[in-house]
Enzyme design. Structure first.
Site, PDB file in Angstrom:
ATOM      1  N   GLU A 294       0.785  -1.227   0.000  1.00  0.00           N
ATOM      2  CA  GLU A 294       0.000   0.000   0.000  1.00  0.00           C
ATOM      3  C   GLU A 294       0.816   1.277   0.000  1.00  0.00           C
ATOM      4  O   GLU A 294       0.365   2.307   0.523  1.00  0.00           O
ATOM      5  CB  GLU A 294      -0.921   0.020   1.223  1.00  0.00           C
ATOM      6  CG  GLU A 294      -0.207   0.109   2.574  1.00  0.00           C
ATOM      7  CD  GLU A 294       0.052  -1.233   3.248  1.00  0.00           C
ATOM      8  OE1 GLU A 294       0.269  -1.258   4.470  1.00  0.00           O
ATOM      9  OE2 GLU A 294       0.052  -2.259   2.533  1.00  0.00           O
ATOM     10  N   HIS A 326      -8.744  -3.263  -0.804  1.00  0.00           N
ATOM     11  CA  HIS A 326      -7.922  -3.441   0.400  1.00  0.00           C
ATOM     12  C   HIS A 326      -6.771  -2.425   0.415  1.00  0.00           C
ATOM     13  O   HIS A 326      -6.573  -1.703   1.400  1.00  0.00           O
ATOM     14  CB  HIS A 326      -7.381  -4.870   0.441  1.00  0.00           C
ATOM     15  CG  HIS A 326      -6.517  -5.167   1.620  1.00  0.00           C
ATOM     16  ND1 HIS A 326      -6.950  -5.892   2.699  1.00  0.00           N
ATOM     17  CD2 HIS A 326      -5.233  -4.832   1.909  1.00  0.00           C
ATOM     18  CE1 HIS A 326      -5.979  -5.997   3.592  1.00  0.00           C
ATOM     19  NE2 HIS A 326      -4.923  -5.352   3.122  1.00  0.00           N
ATOM     20  N   GLU A 327      -6.009  -2.384  -0.675  1.00  0.00           N
ATOM     21  CA  GLU A 327      -4.825  -1.517  -0.688  1.00  0.00           C
ATOM     22  C   GLU A 327      -5.202  -0.037  -0.661  1.00  0.00           C
ATOM     23  O   GLU A 327      -4.503   0.776  -0.053  1.00  0.00           O
ATOM     24  CB  GLU A 327      -3.970  -1.831  -1.920  1.00  0.00           C
ATOM     25  CG  GLU A 327      -3.478  -3.263  -2.001  1.00  0.00           C
ATOM     26  CD  GLU A 327      -2.746  -3.724  -0.758  1.00  0.00           C
ATOM     27  OE1 GLU A 327      -2.049  -2.894  -0.133  1.00  0.00           O
ATOM     28  OE2 GLU A 327      -2.860  -4.907  -0.406  1.00  0.00           O
TER      29      GLU A 327
END
Length: 878
Positions: A294, A326-327
């Protein structure tokens, strides 16, 4: 054999009550007292880093100027380095007295000629370092394009503690600073970092590129990628979006580009704090690591979880969306607000996992994504049923051990499930209000769990911190036992007790939880009930209605109903809401595994599904039947059990047929493939015949079989493959047009049952047919081979372990310690396997090895116990 106990009132009351544990006030972040090895008397404010990487020589030459804030007068400066040599070290332009670098401790200590006064000072130096060949620090990723051309790309993987491999720094999350990066690379290369380019100067065959300063952030979020890359891009609401891939593959990023714009719009609204960077870059790395990272404003992905091609399946597209969600959630949880120390890694990962599921479900309702997340929740609960499990918040002594905190099933999946349970208990609006308050208060700073709980407590939803800490600071979860009693007017009262659920030793575990139940009677709405006492009673509808205390399967706990309630639920099973059915199937199977319920009690629920079409429920059922079938192999009743399993699934398969209908949901489409693949594995003659027909057409013309159907058909063929079939399957794999197809076709090849063909498959898994960038695939291929040939797979694994583990970088020891015994437990006696692994991992992996071996020993004993129950079941059925 473990005893099979009644599920009636005796189970509910058999174990002594557990006193409520006093919960300490959760800690909040304070920089001065935050954990870490580095002293806090000297703090970085801004880095100015210039590097020239040499991909061929695997070296870095660089220079660095760091603006420092001396909190007090000091004669020493200490920071992190690894495999670097510093030269020309100056403070405020003056030479220092001494520079001592210790690679074992990953520290450099500078001693000044005299103490520097409190205030701002500049440290500067030149240095040399190295480019890694594994995903650590700045690494060189070799790859081969579909047309066979070899090339190399540079990229970074810094979490948890590897920024220090590319540049000297204060490499702990609490030391936030601004980073200004300048890189000199071949002029033909494209280069990317967290921020946009501000200047690019050509110098013959080289180019020097400067990037804008970052916001204040942790060192592990810095990113740099370079190579023969190309991009597609779009501007949307003030943010520049681009997807970067190896040149020629960038068009595969179209879906990701669309996803990113949609997700960012939703997150800007949800978090109440707008994404602060001017761009959102998504970088597809051909190999290097198996997931994504990320980095703020420049997220790196394994290309297989970012790019969508005509060969991609629905599952591939779902994986791309959920991984991006998610990231991108990390851009807030992790980047804008960063955990203060690695103990609190869950503040990053649990929230990103929860937010990704929330967003994926919101934007793709036909996927029924929360139901699909039940699979990862079950994986977490299985792992958390071990006596050796650990809390979500686990102590990390120093940052070098931080990588060991990345336990996906607990840190990611359990955390996600607990947050969903809390959100349901609080209400979605209150939960979001708390998250917004947290983001606004702690932007560009660090936190501990207590900071989040304070924000949730402030919403007026009750003392959420007390509930939350009972789930994050102790391992495991409860078994809630339910005993129902009926009044003369038919109204039902339930008595609740709790104990820690353990797959082995149920009744011996310690712990007490504040359990947010969702109680549903019949077809009515679910009602919240906080189960916080040792014993508790509550009204629960009418006695003639089925009962669920985990309505919608949102709870992270097991439920054991008394015998009469379980029988009532079984009779009405087909009419229950999908989530209630899923929870009951999960729980009843877990009770069977723990020896607390007979196998028949689970199979009665499975049989009661009839032809009700629900993907997750049937995925759970066929998964259990597949486990039982594997346990029955080699016994006289194996063929009879396969007939029994087919009898449960065949009515649904016939209802679904082989070909989809225009109005079908994605879940029904995936359900069809699941049941047909399992029937093929269990020797159904009609399914085998139809699969052979479709395979023959596919061999002649690849266009005859949709990408989504290929894995199903090829796996059916592989399991009953002759030598000629194997050669055809192998030819299909060798002719794969891209890595997506490579992963699909070679996995199918590993499912052969014939021992001689399996040996060939194993050799292929280790051969150069698997491209270098797909190095992590080899372990997955051996894992598939392990299903029918455990000894062969283990032998290949152990003989090639170093090469197989290399692509996993810092996570290789975690895999070897914990996941290898869980995967290969059938291959040898547990004590022999433990001895082999112990000799190959460092002592600090002991807790992970203990977890892996606990699972291996449980599976070893479970197989023996369930074989006896299968034999008894078949005998009773004639």
């Amino acid at each position: 054999m473990r005893a099979v106990n009644s599920l009636g009132l005796a189970l509910a009351l058999a174990f002594p009550s557990v006193p409520v544990l006093a919960q300490a006030t959760p800690a909040t972040f304070n920089f001065a007292t935050a954990p870490g090895r580095l002293p806090k008397n000297v703090v970085p404010v801004e880095y100015d880093i210039a590097i020239t990487p040499d991909a061929a020589a695997h070296t870095i030459t660089g220079s660095e100027t760091i603006l420092l804030d001396f909190k007090e007068a000091s004669a020493t400066i200490q920071f992190n380095t690894l495999n670097q040599k510093l030269d020309k070290v100056l403070l405020d332009g003056q030479p220092v007295k001494a520079v001592v670098t210790d690679n074992d401790k990953q520290l450099t200590t500078i001693t000044l000629a005299r103490a520097a006064k409190a205030g701002k000072h500049k440290l500067s130096f030149a240095y040399t370092g190295q480019i890694e060949t594994k995903p650590l620090g700045l690494f060189a990723q070799e790859y081969k394009t579909p047309d066979g051309v070899k090339d190399v790309m540079l990229s970074t993987q810094f979490e948890a503690t590897d920024a220090r491999r590319m540049f000297p720094c204060w490499d702990e999350p609490a030391f936030r600073a601004v980073f200004k990066l300048t890189v000199t690379t071949p002029a033909k290369w494209a280069v990317y970092s967290n921020m946009p380019q501000t200047a690019r100067k050509l110098q013959g065959e080289l180019a020097t590129t400067s990037f804008a300063p970052t916001p204040k952030m942790a060192s592990y979020l810095v990113e740099f990628s370079a190579g023969n890359l190309a991009e597609i891009s779009a501007d949307h609401k003030g943010t520049h979006f681009n997807v970067v891939a190896v040149r020629g593959q960038e068009q595969g990023g179209r879906a990701a580009l669309d996803n990113a714009r949609q997700i960012l719009d939703d997150y800007n609204d949800y978090f109440g704090v707008k994404y602060p960077l001017p761009k959102m870059t998504s970088i597809a790395v051909p190999g290097g690591f198996s997931g994504a990272m990320e980095n703020w404003g420049a997220i790196t992905y394994n290309d297989q979880v970012l790019l969508v091609t005509p060969s991609s399946t629905l599952a591939n597209r779902q994986g791309v969306y959920s991984t991006q969600a998610h990231e991108m959630a990390h851009q807030w949880f992790g980047d804008l607000v960063t955990m203060g120390w690695w103990d609190e890694l869950w503040l990053n990962e649990s929230f990103a996992s929860w937010m990704a599921a929330h967003e994926t479900d919101l934007r793709n309702p036909a996927w029924r994504w929360w139901e699909q997340q039940d699979e990862s929740k079950e994986e977490a609960m299985t792992a958390d049923s071990r006596a050796s499990s650990h809390p979500i918040v686990q102590h990390v002594v120093n940052e070098v051990e931080a990588t060991n905190a990345f336990d996906p099933v607990i840190t990611y999946s359990k955390g996600q499930a607990v947050l969903r349970m809390l959100e349901t208990h609080m209400g979605a609006d209150n939960f979001r209000q708390g998250v917004r308050s947290y983001m606004q208060k702690h932007a560009y700073s660090n936190t501990f769990g207590g900071d989040l709980w304070q924000a949730l407590d402030s919403t007026g939803s009750g003392k959420i911190s007390g509930i939350a800490t009972s789930w994050t600071t102790q391992p495991g979860f409860p078994l809630v036992s339910v005993a129902a009693s009926c009044a003369p007017d038919g109204k039902r009262t339930i008595s609740l007790t709790q104990q820690r659920f353990l797959l082995q030793g149920l009744g011996s575990g310690k712990g007490h939880w504040q359990v947010p139940l969702q109680v549903r009677s019949g077809g009515g709405a679910a009602h919240p009930l906080l189960f916080s006492a040792d014993r508790q009673q509550a009204d629960a509808g009418r006695c003639d209605e089925p009962l669920s205390v985990n309505a919608g399967a949102v709870g992270y706990f097991r439920v054991a109903y008394d015998a009469a309630t379980l029988a009532l639920n079984t009779r009405h099973f087909a009419q229950l809401p999908d989530g209630d059915r899923i929870a009951m199937l999960d729980d009843q199977w877990a009770l069977v595994e723990a020896g607390a319920a007979p196998l028949d009690s689970y199979l009665a629920l499975a049989s009661a599904m009839g032809t009700t079409q629900n993907e997750r429920a049937w995925q759970q059922i066929t998964g259990v039947l597949g486990t039982l079938e594997s346990y029955a192999r080699g016994t006289p009743g194996h063929a009879a059990f396969m007939r029994y399993a087919r009898a449960i699934v065949t009515p649904l398969a016939r209802q679904l047929g082989w070909d989809g209908k225009a109005d079908e949901t994605p879940g029904v489409q995936k359900l069809r493939r699941t049941v047909l693949a399992d029937l093929g594995a269990w020797g159904d003659a009609e399914v085998l015949a139809e699969a052979r027909k479709r395979f023959a057409a596919f061999v002649a013309d690849r266009a005859t079989l949709a990408a989504d159907d290929q894995a199903m058909v090829l796996s059916i063929i592989a399991r009953s493959a002759s030598a000629a079939d194997f050669e055809q399957l192998h030819a299909i794999a060798r002719a794969a047009g891209n890595e997506t197809e490579v992963r699909r076709y070679y996995v199918a090849l590993m499912q052969v049952r014939d021992p001689a063909l399996a040996a060939q498959a194993g050799a292929i898994a280790l051969s150069d047919e698997i491209p270098k960038q797909a190095g992590t695939l080899r372990v997955a291929l051996l894992g598939t081979l392990n299903g029918a040939h455990p000894q062969l797979a283990w032998d290949l694994f152990t003989r090639n372990v170093d090469a197989l583990m290399a692509p996993f970088g810092p996570f290789s020891q975690l895999y070897l310690s914990q996941y290898a015994p869980e995967q290969f437990w059938r291959a040898m006696a547990p004590q022999q396997m433990e001895a082999w692994i112990t000799a190959r991992v460092p002592a600090d992996m002991g807790p992970h090895l203990a977890r892996g071996m606990e699972t291996a020993r449980f599976k070893y004993s479970e197989q023996a116990a369930l074989r006896q129950q299968i034999e008894a079941l078949l005998a009773a059925r004639g």
